[in-house]
Design an enzyme around this catalytic site. Structure first.
Site, PDB file in Angstrom:
ATOM      1  N   ARG A  67       0.850  -1.183   0.000  1.00  0.00           N
ATOM      2  CA  ARG A  67       0.000   0.000   0.000  1.00  0.00           C
ATOM      3  C   ARG A  67       0.890   1.238   0.000  1.00  0.00           C
ATOM      4  O   ARG A  67       1.606   1.499   0.962  1.00  0.00           O
ATOM      5  CB  ARG A  67      -0.918  -0.003   1.231  1.00  0.00           C
ATOM      6  CG  ARG A  67      -1.927   1.142   1.224  1.00  0.00           C
ATOM      7  CD  ARG A  67      -2.943   0.976   2.335  1.00  0.00           C
ATOM      8  NE  ARG A  67      -2.350   1.162   3.655  1.00  0.00           N
ATOM      9  CZ  ARG A  67      -2.992   0.936   4.791  1.00  0.00           C
ATOM     10  NH1 ARG A  67      -4.222   0.455   4.776  1.00  0.00           N
ATOM     11  NH2 ARG A  67      -2.396   1.142   5.950  1.00  0.00           N
ATOM     12  N   SER A 117     -12.584  -4.122   0.426  1.00  0.00           N
ATOM     13  CA  SER A 117     -12.843  -3.653   1.780  1.00  0.00           C
ATOM     14  C   SER A 117     -14.334  -3.420   1.973  1.00  0.00           C
ATOM     15  O   SER A 117     -14.998  -2.873   1.089  1.00  0.00           O
ATOM     16  CB  SER A 117     -12.094  -2.341   2.054  1.00  0.00           C
ATOM     17  OG  SER A 117     -10.709  -2.551   2.139  1.00  0.00           O
ATOM     18  N   LYS A 158      -5.444   4.468  10.013  1.00  0.00           N
ATOM     19  CA  LYS A 158      -6.346   5.139   9.073  1.00  0.00           C
ATOM     20  C   LYS A 158      -7.388   5.906   9.885  1.00  0.00           C
ATOM     21  O   LYS A 158      -8.072   5.335  10.727  1.00  0.00           O
ATOM     22  CB  LYS A 158      -7.037   4.118   8.162  1.00  0.00           C
ATOM     23  CG  LYS A 158      -6.105   3.422   7.182  1.00  0.00           C
ATOM     24  CD  LYS A 158      -6.888   2.586   6.182  1.00  0.00           C
ATOM     25  CE  LYS A 158      -7.616   3.443   5.186  1.00  0.00           C
ATOM     26  NZ  LYS A 158      -8.328   2.635   4.156  1.00  0.00           N
TER      27      LYS A 158
END
Length: 211
Positions: A43, A112, A141
């Site tokens: 990521r 997700s 996050k």
């Protein structure tokens, strides 16, 4: 026909260079894999495309002989460029049907899900797994939805027709509880990337889940 083994989700590492400090991400992944990581998602939200491709290519060369899937977060172009095993997309990323058409039937695609409606909606899609996010609140996050919690994760597992991996705030202290909800695996970020020894952190997670 894609050859995806849900057991690959067992200990799923999601990278974050912001948590790595001065350490090389490839070295972190190597240590984590030696400790028991079974799947890696690269990521990268801030680096340029060329740097992303070079990092992904290096990881692919390392992981391929080990049979460990390399998944690229969001960037279908990078996944295609280096022959990654698949991509992971979120609710606001490229729509699944387009990602599947571009990646092809043999690629792994994870999605997700941020609420129970997302879980149910994913049942109509031919995704390979869903990432229930977040299970717990997490500083990694800050734009995530309300945490599912253990009860919510258990319900998501019950309702989903796909393999399920939990992500968000998971560490050695709660990994066993997450696995106990019936999830096929756990995905971790800071618990490994920010650890002083990614090898020991991964090994401890494996040990915890086997208790």
């Amino acid at each position: 026909m894609r050859n995806f083994n849900p057991e690959s989700l067992s200990l799923y590492l999601v990278t974050d260079r912001g948590l790595a400090g001065e350490r090389d991400m490839t070295d972190i992944v190597r240590e984590a894999v030696a400790g028991g990581v079974t799947m890696v998602q690269l990521r990268e939200k801030t680096c340029g495309t060329r740097e992303f491709v070079e990092l992904a290519r290096g990881l692919k060369q390392f992981l391929l002989p080990l049979g460990i899937p390399l998944i690229i977060n969001d960037r279908v172009d990078v996944a295609l460029a280096i022959g990654a095993d698949g991509v992971h997309i979120g609710q606001s990323d490229m729509p699944y049907d387009i990602a599947r058409r571009l990646m092809g039937e043999d690629s792994i695609i994870g999605l997700s899900v941020e609420c129970m409606d997302d879980v149910i909606g994913a049942n109509a899609l031919d995704v390979d797994y869903i990432g229930v996010s977040p299970v717990f609140s997490t500083p990694t996050k800050t734009d995530t939805a309300c945490p599912f919690g253990l009860e919510g994760l258990h319900e998501a597992v019950r309702r989903s027709v796909h393999p399920v991996v939990g992500i968000g705030g998971i560490n050695a202290g709660n990994a066993a509880e997450v696995a106990g909800c019936g999830a096929d695996g756990i995905a971790v970020v800071s618990a490994i990337v920010a650890a002083s020894s990614p090898f020991e952190a991964a090994r401890e997670l494996v040990r915890t889940m086997s208790l």
